[in-house]
Structure formats: C-alpha cells, structure tokens
Write a protein that holds these residues in place. Structure first.
Motif, PDB file in Angstrom:
ATOM      1  N   GLU A 110     -85.708  24.407  -8.536  1.00  0.00           N
ATOM      2  CA  GLU A 110     -86.058  23.387  -9.524  1.00  0.00           C
ATOM      3  C   GLU A 110     -87.567  23.444  -9.714  1.00  0.00           C
ATOM      4  O   GLU A 110     -88.321  23.364  -8.747  1.00  0.00           O
ATOM      5  CB  GLU A 110     -85.645  21.992  -9.030  1.00  0.00           C
ATOM      6  CG  GLU A 110     -84.145  21.812  -8.879  1.00  0.00           C
ATOM      7  CD  GLU A 110     -83.789  20.461  -8.257  1.00  0.00           C
ATOM      8  OE1 GLU A 110     -84.733  19.693  -7.925  1.00  0.00           O
ATOM      9  OE2 GLU A 110     -82.594  20.181  -8.100  1.00  0.00           O
ATOM     10  N   PRO A 140     -82.951  23.190  -4.731  1.00  0.00           N
ATOM     11  CA  PRO A 140     -81.839  22.327  -5.172  1.00  0.00           C
ATOM     12  C   PRO A 140     -80.781  22.192  -4.083  1.00  0.00           C
ATOM     13  O   PRO A 140     -80.516  23.137  -3.338  1.00  0.00           O
ATOM     14  CB  PRO A 140     -81.290  23.066  -6.396  1.00  0.00           C
ATOM     15  CG  PRO A 140     -81.732  24.467  -6.238  1.00  0.00           C
ATOM     16  CD  PRO A 140     -83.021  24.451  -5.494  1.00  0.00           C
ATOM     17  N   ARG A 141     -80.182  21.040  -4.004  1.00  0.00           N
ATOM     18  CA  ARG A 141     -79.167  20.796  -2.970  1.00  0.00           C
ATOM     19  C   ARG A 141     -77.955  21.713  -3.152  1.00  0.00           C
ATOM     20  O   ARG A 141     -77.295  22.067  -2.175  1.00  0.00           O
ATOM     21  CB  ARG A 141     -78.735  19.331  -3.002  1.00  0.00           C
ATOM     22  CG  ARG A 141     -79.867  18.370  -2.647  1.00  0.00           C
ATOM     23  CD  ARG A 141     -79.399  16.922  -2.585  1.00  0.00           C
ATOM     24  NE  ARG A 141     -80.553  16.027  -2.406  1.00  0.00           N
ATOM     25  CZ  ARG A 141     -81.113  15.776  -1.231  1.00  0.00           C
ATOM     26  NH1 ARG A 141     -80.617  16.332  -0.135  1.00  0.00           N
ATOM     27  NH2 ARG A 141     -82.151  14.976  -1.145  1.00  0.00           N
ATOM     28  N   ALA A 142     -77.678  22.071  -4.379  1.00  0.00           N
ATOM     29  CA  ALA A 142     -76.541  22.963  -4.622  1.00  0.00           C
ATOM     30  C   ALA A 142     -76.775  24.345  -4.011  1.00  0.00           C
ATOM     31  O   ALA A 142     -75.832  25.076  -3.721  1.00  0.00           O
ATOM     32  CB  ALA A 142     -76.297  23.096  -6.123  1.00  0.00           C
ATOM     33  N   LEU A 143     -78.036  24.696  -3.799  1.00  0.00           N
ATOM     34  CA  LEU A 143     -78.373  25.994  -3.232  1.00  0.00           C
ATOM     35  C   LEU A 143     -78.427  25.955  -1.713  1.00  0.00           C
ATOM     36  O   LEU A 143     -77.942  26.857  -1.034  1.00  0.00           O
ATOM     37  CB  LEU A 143     -79.724  26.464  -3.786  1.00  0.00           C
ATOM     38  CG  LEU A 143     -80.216  27.835  -3.344  1.00  0.00           C
ATOM     39  CD1 LEU A 143     -79.264  28.929  -3.809  1.00  0.00           C
ATOM     40  CD2 LEU A 143     -81.621  28.090  -3.899  1.00  0.00           C
ATOM     41  N   GLU A 145     -78.608  22.884   1.681  1.00  0.00           N
ATOM     42  CA  GLU A 145     -78.729  21.508   2.169  1.00  0.00           C
ATOM     43  C   GLU A 145     -78.416  21.501   3.654  1.00  0.00           C
ATOM     44  O   GLU A 145     -77.504  22.190   4.114  1.00  0.00           O
ATOM     45  CB  GLU A 145     -77.766  20.592   1.406  1.00  0.00           C
ATOM     46  CG  GLU A 145     -77.990  19.104   1.685  1.00  0.00           C
ATOM     47  CD  GLU A 145     -77.140  18.231   0.780  1.00  0.00           C
ATOM     48  OE1 GLU A 145     -77.430  17.021   0.688  1.00  0.00           O
ATOM     49  OE2 GLU A 145     -76.176  18.757   0.172  1.00  0.00           O
ATOM     50  N   ASN A 153     -85.030  18.813   0.669  1.00  0.00           N
ATOM     51  CA  ASN A 153     -84.843  19.060  -0.761  1.00  0.00           C
ATOM     52  C   ASN A 153     -85.773  18.233  -1.646  1.00  0.00           C
ATOM     53  O   ASN A 153     -85.839  18.464  -2.853  1.00  0.00           O
ATOM     54  CB  ASN A 153     -83.397  18.802  -1.156  1.00  0.00           C
ATOM     55  CG  ASN A 153     -82.416  19.670  -0.389  1.00  0.00           C
ATOM     56  OD1 ASN A 153     -81.904  19.264   0.656  1.00  0.00           O
ATOM     57  ND2 ASN A 153     -82.182  20.882  -0.886  1.00  0.00           N
TER      58      ASN A 153
END
Length: 373
Positions: A110, A140-143, A145, A153
C-alpha cells in the motif's frame, strides 16, 4: 557490552523523549517488519526475473533518531509520523529498471502517495545531483499478517529505488557535502557537479547501449528465422541463433547412417572462431559452404568410416569435414588444415597428425583432383 543509554540522557524535550521511548518499545516489531519486507521484495523481484545490484534494509539507529528529533523538535507528534524508521533500498543496474521495481513495489504494498516522492524530477538546469525514487509503504494485511505483531501492518516504511551509479553519487555527495560540516568551496563544488554530470550521462548511455544491443539481437533473430542469412553479420549472437536451426544435422545424419551410428551431441559454439579465421563475414557464408561442400564432406567422412565399426560419432564431425573440404578446394594442404585445427583447439602436435590424416583421406577423392587440375 556497553550499558544501554538512558533515554533521558539525550536531553530531548518531553514529546521527543516519548517518541524515543516508543521507538525502543516497538523495536522488535520493526525488526520483524524488516524481515517481512525483505523477504517479500526478494521473492517478488526474483519471480519477475529482475536482476538487481543489491537489496538493503536497515532500522534507523537510536543515536541517529535522537539527532533527528533534536534537529526537528516539535515536528513529530508520535513515532508513526516518522516514515523512515525502517528504510529499504533497491539498487538496480539500469535506470529503466528503477521504474520496473517501482511498479512492482506499487503492486505489492500500500503506497502513501502523498508522502512518496520522485527526486529524479527535482533537478534544475544547474544541478546534476543524483537522487532516487522514494515510496512510503505499508504491508497490506491480505499479503502478510501476524497476530504476534498486531501493529506491523500500520507502520509506514520507506523504499528507495536507485541505480548503482546513483547510489555511488549519493555516497560521494554525502561524504563530500553536508556531512563534512562545512560549505564546500566553489572550485570543488564545480568539480563535484561535473563528476555528477558524467555519472548521469554514463547511466543514460549504459541503458541506451543495453536497449540497442537487445534491439540488435531481436533483429538478428528475425533475420535468421526468415532465412535472410546474407544480411546477418557473423558474431556470437547471430551464430548462436543460427545453431538453433541445427544447420549441420542433415549432414550429420547422413554420416551417421554409414555405420548406423549414434550422434553424440556437443556444443558447436566454439566453431565461430574457426569460421572467422576462414574469413567468413555473414551467416550466408556458412550457408554457402554447406550447400557447396556437403556432398564432398559426406564422401570424406564415408572414406574415414567405411572400414571401421564406429557406432558413435560426434555432432562436430559434419562441420569439421565441411571446413576441411572448404580449405582443400581452395588449394590448402596439411599446413592450412593444421592452422585451422590450431585455431579451433589451440596449438598441438596432435593437430598436425590429424591434418595429415584428413589430407591423406581427401586426396583420393574426386573433388581434390578437380581442385588440383
């Protein structure tokens, strides 16, 4: 081991002292973030087949942070306002690869576009100074975490992208400029700017040269595929593309059929120097040699193999016999054959013996009678 300095010993104002304390508290999170970012970038760069000079990452040292907070007292409210606690630097070889890395970073992380900056566009006509492309990013958390690091994040970090020569300039400029603590005299500053201009030009030219070479290779590949061999200069790139067409296979297969032999594949790249030694200028010269001499080269090979039970031949046999016939048809003898073998394999007494053997076989064939008549 030296005892850790107390935060209060830096003598910072209360707000800056709190930021430094927060830095200490979150240091483990920054260390984790450093490893995560390096791993993600390394894997992405490799998977996109981008060859870089270096990938560096560091967490700002405490003394350095304290100095920054002292110089810019009142500017920051909390640690999250500082975007360079974690800094990552990607160093490329070519300037166009900086943009490739930037596109990759933009896809992965991001980006805080408001605080990101392209310093490459900030030079005025009097400045040759090198700088780099700076992106302020988050993971990004989708990548990625990790519940053990819930704040990871939310932390912004800086990714710098520059060429190797830009990096060299940055280091030199830092050491000879503001870091020295005094204004650089004008005569030295002029020389620094001249050097920077040379580096900038070198950066542009390296990129232009690589682009030109790649365009040449694509052009050669197109000409070779279309069979326009007379238009293709003989060099390493063109010869490599030519060999992919396997131009000597037909003759090798004919020779192998004499004893129903297998063909042992070997690299023919080294024969480029022999063709150049023979004065060939284009791929068309090789094609002409094959068309004019294949039948005689086959007869020479048949004469060599007829009374043997050899069941494996080398894939270089066709080209060796073609070159031998080419030399002999032009009036060459043992000496000229020896020179060809010396050029190909390096000087050796074995080459003389091999040349004598080839000549002895060839002189009994019809093409030698025609050449000597």
């Amino acid at each position: 081991m030296m005892e850790k300095k107390d935060v209060a010993d830096y003598g910072l104002p209360p707000r800056e002292t709190m930021i430094l304390e927060e830095y200490r508290e979150k240091h483990a999170t920054f260390e984790k973030l450093l490893q995560v970012v390096k791993n993600i970038l390394s894997e992405s760069i490799a998977s996109n087949s981008i060859y870089i000079n270096a990938l560096e990452a560091r967490i700002k040292a405490e003394d350095s942070l304290a100095g920054k907070l002292e110089r810019k007292a009142g500017k920051y409210s909390s640690l999250s306002d500082l975007t360079d606690i974690l800094g990552v630097r990607v160093i490329t070889f070519y300037s166009d690869e900086v943009d490739k890395i930037a596109a990759l970073v933009g896809e992965i992380f991001e980006i805080d576009w408001e605080n990101s900056i392209d310093k490459r566009k900030m030079h005025d006509i009097h400045s040759f100074g090198y700088s780099s492309l700076h992106y302020i990013c988050r993971v990004p958390r989708a990548l990625f975490e990790d519940p053990a690091y819930p704040e990871l994040n939310d932390i912004r970090f800086e990714v710098q992208m520059r060429t190797a020569l830009q990096h060299v300039w940055s280091v030199l400029d830092h050491d000879t400029g503001y870091k020295s603590g005094f204004e650089v005299p004008k005569e030295y500053l002029r020389n620094i700017n001249r050097l920077a201009g040379m580096l900038e030009l070198a950066d542009e030219q390296f990129c232009a040269i690589r682009t030109g070479i790649n365009n040449y290779r694509r052009h050669v590949q197109s000409l070779v595929r279309s069979g326009k061999f007379d238009e293709v200069p003989l060099d390493g790139d063109s010869f490599g593309n030519y060999l992919e067409l396997r131009p000597f296979d037909s003759l090798n297969n004919r020779i192998a059929s004499i004893n129903q032999a297998e063909i042992h594949e070997t690299s023919l790249v080294g024969y480029l120097k022999l063709f150049l030694f023979l004065g060939f200028k284009t791929l068309g010269d090789i094609e002409k040699m094959i068309k004019e001499n294949s039948e005689d080269a086959y007869q020479l090979a048949a004469f060599q193999l007829a009374n043997t039970d050899l069941d494996i031949i080398n894939s270089s046999l066709a080209v060796v016999n073609l070159c031998a016939v080419h030399v002999l048809k032009r009036g060459g003898g043992v000496l000229e054959l020896t020179r060809c073998l010396d050029e190909l394999n390096g000087p050796s007494e074995v080459n003389r013996s091999r040349a004598e053997h080839l000549y002895g076989r060839a002189k009994k064939l019809a093409f030698m009678e025609a050449a000597n008549s």
